[in-house]
Design a protein around this motif. Structure first.
Motif, PDB file in Angstrom:
ATOM      1  N   UNK A   1       0.454  -1.371   0.047  1.00 40.71           N
ATOM      2  CA  UNK A   1      -0.023   0.096  -0.034  1.00 40.71           C
ATOM      3  C   UNK A   1       0.897   1.147  -0.219  1.00 40.71           C
ATOM      4  N   UNK A   2       2.178   1.306  -0.111  1.00 48.09           N
ATOM      5  CA  UNK A   2       3.312   2.414   0.275  1.00 48.09           C
ATOM      6  C   UNK A   2       3.827   2.504  -1.109  1.00 48.09           C
ATOM      7  N   UNK A   3       3.294   3.085  -1.447  1.00 48.01           N
ATOM      8  CA  UNK A   3       3.610   2.954  -3.264  1.00 48.01           C
ATOM      9  C   UNK A   3       4.067   4.179  -3.507  1.00 48.01           C
ATOM     10  N   UNK A   4       3.473   5.064  -3.388  1.00 44.92           N
ATOM     11  CA  UNK A   4       3.677   6.413  -4.050  1.00 44.92           C
ATOM     12  C   UNK A   4       5.154   7.321  -3.621  1.00 44.92           C
ATOM     13  N   UNK A   5       5.952   7.149  -4.892  1.00 46.42           N
ATOM     14  CA  UNK A   5       6.803   7.981  -3.787  1.00 46.42           C
ATOM     15  C   UNK A   5       7.117   8.861  -5.318  1.00 46.42           C
ATOM     16  N   UNK A   6       7.049  10.210  -4.697  1.00 45.51           N
ATOM     17  CA  UNK A   6       6.579  11.667  -5.685  1.00 45.51           C
ATOM     18  C   UNK A   6       7.970  12.659  -5.407  1.00 45.51           C
ATOM     19  N   UNK A   7       8.505  13.171  -6.921  1.00 48.11           N
ATOM     20  CA  UNK A   7       9.842  13.722  -6.341  1.00 48.11           C
ATOM     21  C   UNK A   7       9.536  14.747  -6.543  1.00 48.11           C
ATOM     22  N   UNK A   8       9.940  16.049  -6.193  1.00 42.86           N
ATOM     23  CA  UNK A   8       8.943  17.858  -6.339  1.00 42.86           C
ATOM     24  C   UNK A   8      10.349  18.382  -5.905  1.00 42.86           C
ATOM     25  N   UNK A   9      10.132  19.551  -6.528  1.00 41.54           N
ATOM     26  CA  UNK A   9      10.963  20.767  -6.572  1.00 41.54           C
ATOM     27  C   UNK A   9      10.712  21.763  -6.412  1.00 41.54           C
ATOM     28  N   UNK A  10      10.896  22.951  -5.182  1.00 43.60           N
ATOM     29  CA  UNK A  10       9.991  23.662  -5.429  1.00 43.60           C
ATOM     30  C   UNK A  10      10.900  24.946  -4.287  1.00 43.60           C
ATOM     31  N   UNK A  11      10.122  25.973  -3.936  1.00 42.91           N
ATOM     32  CA  UNK A  11      11.885  26.938  -3.253  1.00 42.91           C
ATOM     33  C   UNK A  11      12.083  26.847  -1.802  1.00 42.91           C
ATOM     34  N   UNK A  12      13.351  26.608  -1.788  1.00 40.03           N
ATOM     35  CA  UNK A  12      14.009  26.449  -0.732  1.00 40.03           C
ATOM     36  C   UNK A  12      13.621  27.228   0.260  1.00 40.03           C
ATOM     37  N   UNK A  13      12.471  28.188   0.265  1.00 42.99           N
ATOM     38  CA  UNK A  13      11.789  28.812   1.623  1.00 42.99           C
ATOM     39  C   UNK A  13      11.175  28.040   2.225  1.00 42.99           C
ATOM     40  N   UNK A  14      10.319  27.350   1.527  1.00 42.89           N
ATOM     41  CA  UNK A  14       9.250  27.335   1.374  1.00 42.89           C
ATOM     42  C   UNK A  14       8.771  25.270   1.535  1.00 42.89           C
ATOM     43  N   UNK A  15       9.997  24.964   1.603  1.00 50.36           N
ATOM     44  CA  UNK A  15      10.233  23.398   2.356  1.00 50.36           C
ATOM     45  C   UNK A  15       9.888  23.277   3.073  1.00 50.36           C
ATOM     46  N   UNK A  16       9.742  24.193   4.445  1.00 52.73           N
ATOM     47  CA  UNK A  16       9.482  23.633   5.742  1.00 52.73           C
ATOM     48  C   UNK A  16       7.933  23.553   6.196  1.00 52.73           C
ATOM     49  N   UNK A  17       6.999  24.440   6.167  1.00 54.58           N
ATOM     50  CA  UNK A  17       5.642  24.595   5.790  1.00 54.58           C
ATOM     51  C   UNK A  17       5.152  23.593   4.553  1.00 54.58           C
ATOM     52  N   UNK A  18       5.808  23.282   3.755  1.00 53.01           N
ATOM     53  CA  UNK A  18       5.559  22.120   2.916  1.00 53.01           C
ATOM     54  C   UNK A  18       5.352  20.677   3.464  1.00 53.01           C
ATOM     55  N   UNK A  19       6.576  20.566   4.817  1.00 54.73           N
ATOM     56  CA  UNK A  19       6.588  19.375   5.462  1.00 54.73           C
ATOM     57  C   UNK A  19       5.397  19.961   6.801  1.00 54.73           C
TER      58      UNK A  19
END
Length: 81
Positions: free
Chosen positions: A15-33
């Motif tokens: 069931x754990x079979x989706x791994x997606x790579x993405x790119x974004x602004x460094x300053x917004x990475x923690x907010x995504x998390x």
């Protein structure tokens, strides 16, 4: 006890079979998390290259569609790779 490790592993992680790579602004990475974490564990965000703003998002095949829609509504741009 007869234990077939590949079969057991397949059942545990099927069931754990989706791994997606993405790119974004460094300053917004923690907010995504933080935002993904607050969505009831639809997925997990891991930084893979902080300098380039690259992250890996892990989810299940059942949760990914909801998580993807939610991420697209977040207040920053993200490029799925």
């Amino acid at each position: 006890m007869n234990c077939n490790l590949p079969e057991l592993s397949s059942r545990l992680f099927s069931d754990v079979d989706v791994v997606v790579k993405a790119r974004m602004e460094r300053s917004e990475m923690q907010m995504l998390d933080k935002l993904v974490e607050g969505l009831g564990h639809l997925g997990v965000v891991t930084t893979t290259n902080k300098a380039l703003g690259e992250v890996m998002i892990q989810s299940t095949k059942h949760c990914w569609p909801d998580l993807r829609r939610a991420i697209k509504q977040m207040p920053f741009e993200i490029e799925f790779l």
